[in-house]
Enzyme design. Structure first.
Site, short mmCIF file in Angstrom:
data_model
loop_
_atom_site.label_atom_id
_atom_site.label_comp_id
_atom_site.label_asym_id
_atom_site.label_seq_id
_atom_site.Cartn_x
_atom_site.Cartn_y
_atom_site.Cartn_z
N ASP A 23 36.47 28.98 42.38
CA ASP A 23 37.23 28.56 41.20
C ASP A 23 38.58 29.26 41.12
O ASP A 23 38.75 30.38 41.58
CB ASP A 23 36.40 28.87 39.93
CG ASP A 23 36.91 28.08 38.73
OD1 ASP A 23 37.53 27.02 38.92
OD2 ASP A 23 36.67 28.53 37.59
N HIS A 41 44.63 23.78 45.82
CA HIS A 41 43.52 23.30 46.65
C HIS A 41 43.89 23.40 48.13
O HIS A 41 43.09 23.82 48.95
CB HIS A 41 43.17 21.84 46.30
CG HIS A 41 42.76 21.64 44.87
ND1 HIS A 41 41.87 22.47 44.23
CD2 HIS A 41 43.12 20.71 43.94
CE1 HIS A 41 41.70 22.06 42.98
NE2 HIS A 41 42.45 20.99 42.78
N LEU A 135 24.95 29.89 61.28
CA LEU A 135 24.99 29.73 59.83
C LEU A 135 24.80 28.27 59.40
O LEU A 135 25.40 27.36 59.99
CB LEU A 135 26.38 30.20 59.34
CG LEU A 135 26.71 29.96 57.86
CD1 LEU A 135 25.98 30.96 56.98
CD2 LEU A 135 28.22 30.08 57.63
C1 IPE Z 1 33.24 24.60 39.06
O1 IPE Z 1 34.57 24.78 38.73
C2 IPE Z 1 33.10 23.50 40.08
C3 IPE Z 1 33.60 23.80 41.41
C4 IPE Z 1 34.09 24.94 41.83
C5 IPE Z 1 33.52 22.71 42.36
P1 IPE Z 1 35.21 24.05 37.45
O2 IPE Z 1 36.61 24.49 37.39
O3 IPE Z 1 34.95 22.59 37.53
O4 IPE Z 1 34.33 24.66 36.27
P2 IPE Z 1 34.66 24.76 34.72
O5 IPE Z 1 35.19 23.43 34.30
O6 IPE Z 1 35.67 25.84 34.53
O7 IPE Z 1 33.35 25.13 34.09
C1 IPE Z 2 38.34 25.07 41.83
O1 IPE Z 2 39.59 25.34 41.27
C2 IPE Z 2 38.34 23.85 42.70
C3 IPE Z 2 37.57 22.71 42.16
C4 IPE Z 2 36.90 22.70 41.04
C5 IPE Z 2 37.56 21.51 42.96
P1 IPE Z 2 40.08 24.60 39.96
O2 IPE Z 2 40.74 23.34 40.36
O3 IPE Z 2 38.96 24.45 39.00
O4 IPE Z 2 41.17 25.62 39.41
P2 IPE Z 2 41.30 26.18 37.93
O5 IPE Z 2 39.96 26.71 37.52
O6 IPE Z 2 41.72 25.04 37.08
O7 IPE Z 2 42.31 27.26 38.04
MG MG Z 3 38.18 25.66 37.56
#
Ligand code: IPE
Ligand code: IPE
Ligand code: MG
Length: 253
Positions: A23, A41, A135
């Site tokens: 995240d 990303h 792995l």
């Molecule tokens: C969790 O991250 C999902 C992934 C890393 C794929 P999110 O960014 O979607 O989670 P929330 O919305 O903060 O709970």
């Molecule tokens: C995690 O990073 C990647 C996915 C959920 C696909 P985010 O895109 O949720 O990034 P933040 O949490 O908004 O910074």
């Molecule tokens: Mg996120």
């Protein structure tokens, strides 16, 4: 510093399965001064590579990366599209490295909801790596814990309705066998970057006794092997009691 951390790890007490909520990509992009979340990303690839390599070097059996949740479909269409194409190009580009490092790819999630070309690239990579002995890398794609429990419940209900299974025989083991993670050990360690203290509909059932390690100040694109080592070392210092008392655990060794 990095090497010291790695050398302090007890290879006899590794987590059998590490699960990661990757995240903070969007916030990382913003921090770097980019308005487009996709930039985050795209820059997450090094973190993914280092995590896979780090687990492989230590001999961790299973690594699950939460790459796209059921709820992530609700993001702006442009972001969803970009994530899907990034997914295909990454799997395609990383396949030779996975073969070299004997990585076996698997996926969990509602794969049928992915665009057809993503499904194909994913299935091809899974088939090509199926006999690798290193792995096991599990990509959670269009995955959520609730989705998994619903699909498992449906399968079990169908078997009961068809008379293949008695309702009295339904127990935790039966549920385990019908989850997308069937045959895998439950995660012992769950790592989350980005500072949020929540499960975000990840493996709700399988994380029952996982040790959680949150990186408060670190966004996923900055994650490196040393962070993996740090989380594993912390895991190894914890007493896992599984509901028992500390005295019992010490006595049983
Ligand atoms: C969790 O991250 C999902 C992934 C890393 C794929 P999110 O960014 O979607 O989670 P929330 O919305 O903060 O709970
Ligand atoms: C995690 O990073 C990647 C996915 C959920 C696909 P985010 O895109 O949720 O990034 P933040 O949490 O908004 O910074
Ligand atoms: Mg996120």
């Amino acid at each position: 510093m990095n090497q010291n951390l790695k050398e302090s790890i007890d290879l006899g007490n590794l987590p059998a399965h590490i699960a990661v909520i990757m995240d903070g990509n969007g916030r990382w992009a913003k921090q770097q001064g980019f308005a487009d979340r996709i930039f985050g990303h795209r820059n997450a690839l090094t973190a993914v590579r280092e995590t896979i390599e780090g687990c492989g070097e230590l001999g961790v059996g299973y690594l699950t990366l939460y790459a796209f949740s059921t709820e992530n479909w609700n993001r702006p269409q442009s972001e969803v599209k970009a994530l899907m194409s990034l997914l295909i190009s990454t799997i395609h580009d990383e396949l030779p490295t996975m073969m070299k490092n004997k990585v076996r790819l698997r996926s969990i999630g509602d794969i049928s909801s992915l665009p057809a070309n993503s499904q194909k690239v994913l299935q091809d990579a899974i088939s090509q790596t199926a006999n690798n002995t290193g792995l096991t890398l599990v990509l959670a794609l269009s995955y959520s814990g609730k989705w998994d429990l619903v699909q498992a419940t449906k399968q079990v209900a169908l078997k009961v309705a068809a008379g293949e299974l008695s309702s009295d025989a339904v127990n935790a083991e039966v549920i385990d066998q019908h989850l997308a993670t069937a045959g895998m050990p439950d995660p012992d360690l769950m790592i989350r970057t980005g500072g949020d203290h929540r499960i975000s509909n990840f493996m709700l059932w399988q994380l029952a006794y996982a040790e959680l390690y949150i990186f408060e100040e670190l966004f996923w694109p900055d994650f490196r092997k040393e962070h993996l080592h740090q989380a594993i070392l912390d895991f190894q210092m914890r007493e896992r009691r599984f509901g028992k008392t500390s005295e019992q655990v010490k006595r049983e060794g």
